[in-house]
Design a protein around this motif. Structure first.
Motif, PDB file in Angstrom:
ATOM      1  N   UNK A 152      32.088  76.417  -3.200  1.00 36.92           N
ATOM      2  CA  UNK A 152      31.507  75.971  -2.121  1.00 36.92           C
ATOM      3  C   UNK A 152      30.133  75.825  -2.501  1.00 36.92           C
ATOM      4  N   UNK A 153      29.339  76.465  -3.186  1.00 41.91           N
ATOM      5  CA  UNK A 153      28.012  76.442  -3.329  1.00 41.91           C
ATOM      6  C   UNK A 153      27.839  75.072  -4.289  1.00 41.91           C
ATOM      7  N   UNK A 156      28.256  72.313  -1.962  1.00 42.03           N
ATOM      8  CA  UNK A 156      26.808  72.244  -1.294  1.00 42.03           C
ATOM      9  C   UNK A 156      25.566  71.648  -1.962  1.00 42.03           C
ATOM     10  N   UNK A 157      25.666  72.009  -3.351  1.00 39.94           N
ATOM     11  CA  UNK A 157      24.571  71.423  -3.937  1.00 39.94           C
ATOM     12  C   UNK A 157      24.878  69.985  -4.285  1.00 39.94           C
ATOM     13  N   UNK A 159      26.147  67.930  -2.215  1.00 37.62           N
ATOM     14  CA  UNK A 159      25.672  67.194  -0.966  1.00 37.62           C
ATOM     15  C   UNK A 159      24.241  67.321  -0.706  1.00 37.62           C
ATOM     16  N   UNK A 160      23.415  68.397  -1.181  1.00 42.04           N
ATOM     17  CA  UNK A 160      21.870  68.536  -1.015  1.00 42.04           C
ATOM     18  C   UNK A 160      21.311  67.269  -2.156  1.00 42.04           C
ATOM     19  N   UNK A 225      33.417  70.643   3.681  1.00 40.41           N
ATOM     20  CA  UNK A 225      32.777  71.351   4.816  1.00 40.41           C
ATOM     21  C   UNK A 225      32.935  70.958   6.203  1.00 40.41           C
ATOM     22  N   UNK A 226      32.540  71.314   7.069  1.00 34.48           N
ATOM     23  CA  UNK A 226      32.811  70.959   8.485  1.00 34.48           C
ATOM     24  C   UNK A 226      32.250  69.795   8.750  1.00 34.48           C
ATOM     25  N   UNK A 227      31.144  69.492   8.481  1.00 28.93           N
ATOM     26  CA  UNK A 227      30.401  68.339   8.745  1.00 28.93           C
ATOM     27  C   UNK A 227      30.411  67.221   7.537  1.00 28.93           C
ATOM     28  N   UNK A 228      30.747  67.543   6.506  1.00 31.19           N
ATOM     29  CA  UNK A 228      31.187  66.679   5.516  1.00 31.19           C
ATOM     30  C   UNK A 228      32.577  66.535   4.982  1.00 31.19           C
TER      31      UNK A 228
END
Lengths: 288, 279
Positions: A152-153, A156-157, A159-160, A225-228
């Motif tokens: 997940x990280x 996340x990275x 997306x960042x 992710x929920x919002x992506x």
């Protein structure tokens, strides 16, 4: 010198060991089963994982199709086909619906697979956690403890950094709500085909010595992710310049003469099928 | 006192090595500091018991090798204890010896109840992931799956620890030691843990940065009411932060009490030496 090789290249002991690994993989969907990857006549990293699965499950009555990133005629696909054919004598085909065993590198065919078919995927990197954790001991532990924060990280990275998940292929999936699995570098477009697939999906990594599986009718969910939410490649407004198909995975090419960007079906056998259908329809209308 | 301790540690023991006939019995063993000369076993923590109350800062002092960090690592499950019990006073964990829980439960405690700031940021941070990512890691581990929410929380925390937001997507390896330490603190705080461990957080930082970090810790304690265990060999740090202090020597507690009391009126010979060697 021509020596007689054993049916399907392997000795029966080897086949038995690999089949056992496959059985275990099917019993625990998404779990990577270690196996003794054998020395093959092709180099590791060139589909030996898939080839070993194919050779150990194939029978005399099987019909084999081998594809390499959608293409039936690529060198790699042809040499694997030749090897299997020479050692087993099984029938070869390019038509997806005629095949009973399909070995594929990085694509799942456009034509929906059925219960009577098995698809074997070649896997370069079976461990979805490898990029976050280098040690096999640790990743095994993380799988056992259902600790997937690393995967997940990673998303996340991305997306960042890029504003969206940037896995062009090999987007990690949850299998049967338990194991996170690398679906092999198939495009995200194909991820949905894993979910509740009618065909048995076997994945083999020869270099990494792992076999895993998605049994028929298993839930496979792409991580998001929920919002992506998870999204696939879109080819809006584009179509295959040969057969005109729109809802398939397209390759982007540049016309060498005009310099224009054109698109073409990635799945060659699907494209030819569409062309044949068209030709047939034309013949029927013009001679009617 | 009516207040219930949030963390109770009882008879924590940690040894490295199997031990031998000569050092097996606690009462009769003769150790060179904490080391058995016969078999080479190190008794890093011997029978450590203490309570941590809500909202207090407990200081732990002692020289190098006195077992401070080992004790911390045991409490944070980085190291397995040889024997001992610890109880965390939260509704889900009450009357469970947390050392005996499964690996999953321990991980969940780490993600939900504990925060840890290591002496060396390399241990607490993923140096090749962005600072936001590092903070999000803990949120993800605790089950958050909403990017917007996690980004907002991370931003707020980074702001709290004075990391300029235009550098939040940078990797901590590009940061100075003090900044790395502050990112680590932000990460440790991300899940509002009731218990925070600080292991030599200011060691190796220059004085002005040290003051910054200490200030930050003080503010956090005051605003959030988090209980902390602060390990340090620097008595000035302990004097500034800790309400109560424990003095460790060779893996044993030799003195404990209110910080002022311990530092102004040390009872044990070693503590006296420690206090008076302060420059």
């Amino acid at each position: 010198m021509k020596t007689n090789t054993h049916f399907a290249f392997f000795d029966e002991g080897s086949k038995k060991e690999i089949r056992r690994a496959i059985m275990k993989a099917v019993a625990i969907p998404g779990y990577q089963v270690p196996f003794a990857s054998r020395e093959m006549p092709i180099a590791r990293g060139w589909g030996t994982g898939g080839l070993q699965i194919t050779l150990s499950i194939i029978g005399k009555s099987d019909v084999l199709k081998v594809i390499d990133q959608g293409a039936d005629e690529s060198v790699n696909a042809v040499s694997i086909k030749k090897l299997v054919h020479e050692t087993t004598g099984v029938e070869l085909t390019e038509q997806t619906n005629k095949a009973s065993v399909i070995q594929s590198r990085h694509r799942i065919p456009e034509v929906a697979l059925t219960e009577d078919q098995i698809i074997v995927l070649q896997v370069p990197m079976p461990e979805p956690l490898r990029k976050v954790e280098a040690s096999e001991y640790m990743t095994k532990r993380m799988h056992a403890e259902d600790d997937y924060s690393g995967v997940w990280l990673m998303l996340f990275e991305q997306i960042m950094k890029y504003g969206k998940t940037a896995t062009s292929a090999d987007h990690p999936v949850y299998v049967n709500g338990r194991y996170v699995m690398a679906p092999s570098p198939i495009p995200r477009f194909d991820n949905s085909k894993l979910h509740q697939s009618e065909a048995l999906i076997l994945l083999g990594a020869g270099r990494e010595k792992k076999i895993y599986a998605v049994p028929p009718y298993t839930n496979v969910e792409s991580l998001a992710f929920e919002d992506y939410p998870f999204s696939v490649e879109v080819f809006e407004g584009k179509h295959c310049h040969l057969c005109g198909s729109t809802d398939v995975f397209l390759d982007e090419l540049i016309d060498p003469e005009t310099g224009e960007t054109i698109h073409q079906c990635n799945d060659t056998s699907y494209c030819i099928e569409q062309l044949n259908k068209k030709a047939e329809a034309e013949v029927q209308t013009s001679y009617a | 006192m009516l207040e219930e301790p949030i963390l109770q540690v009882r008879n924590l023991r940690k040894q490295f090595g199997t031990g031998c006939m000569e050092c097996a019995e606690v009462e009769t063993r003769k150790l060179e500091k904490n080391f058995c000369k016969n078999c080479g076993t190190v008794y890093a923590c011997q029978d450590i018991s203490f309570d941590l109350y809500p909202g207090e800062i407990l200081g732990i002092v002692g020289e190098s090798g006195s077992g401070k960090s080992t004790m911390m690592q045991c409490l944070y499950f980085d190291n397995e204890v040889s024997s001992g019990e610890a109880f965390i006073n939260t509704p889900e964990l009450v009357s469970n010896n947390v050392f005996e829980l499964s690996a999953q439960k321990k991980r969940s405690i780490r993600n939900h109840v504990y925060g840890m700031v290591y002496q060396n940021p390399v241990h607490g941070l993923k140096m090749n992931f962005s600072s936001v990512g590092n903070i999000a890691e803990k949120l993800i581990a605790a089950g958050n799956r909403n990017v917007g929410q996690m980004e907002a929380t991370s931003k707020k925390l980074l702001e709290n620890v004075h990391i300029p937001l235009h550098r939040m997507k940078e990797e901590p390896r590009n940061f100075s030691g003090g900044m790395q330490q502050r990112v680590q603190i932000a990460k440790a705080l991300s899940n509002n843990p009731p218990i925070l461990f600080l292991d030599e957080v200011t060691t190796g930082l220059d004085l002005s940065v040290q003051a910054n970090v200490l200030d930050l810790i003080k503010v956090i304690q005051r605003d959030l009411g988090i209980s902390m265990i602060v390990v340090s060999h620097d008595l000035a740090v302990i004097r500034m932060l800790a309400d109560r202090t424990i003095v460790l020597l060779n893996g044993k507690i030799i003195e404990e009490g209110l910080t002022d009391q311990v530092l102004e009126d040390p009872q044990h010979e070693y503590t006296q030496q420690l206090v008076y060697s302060l420059l």
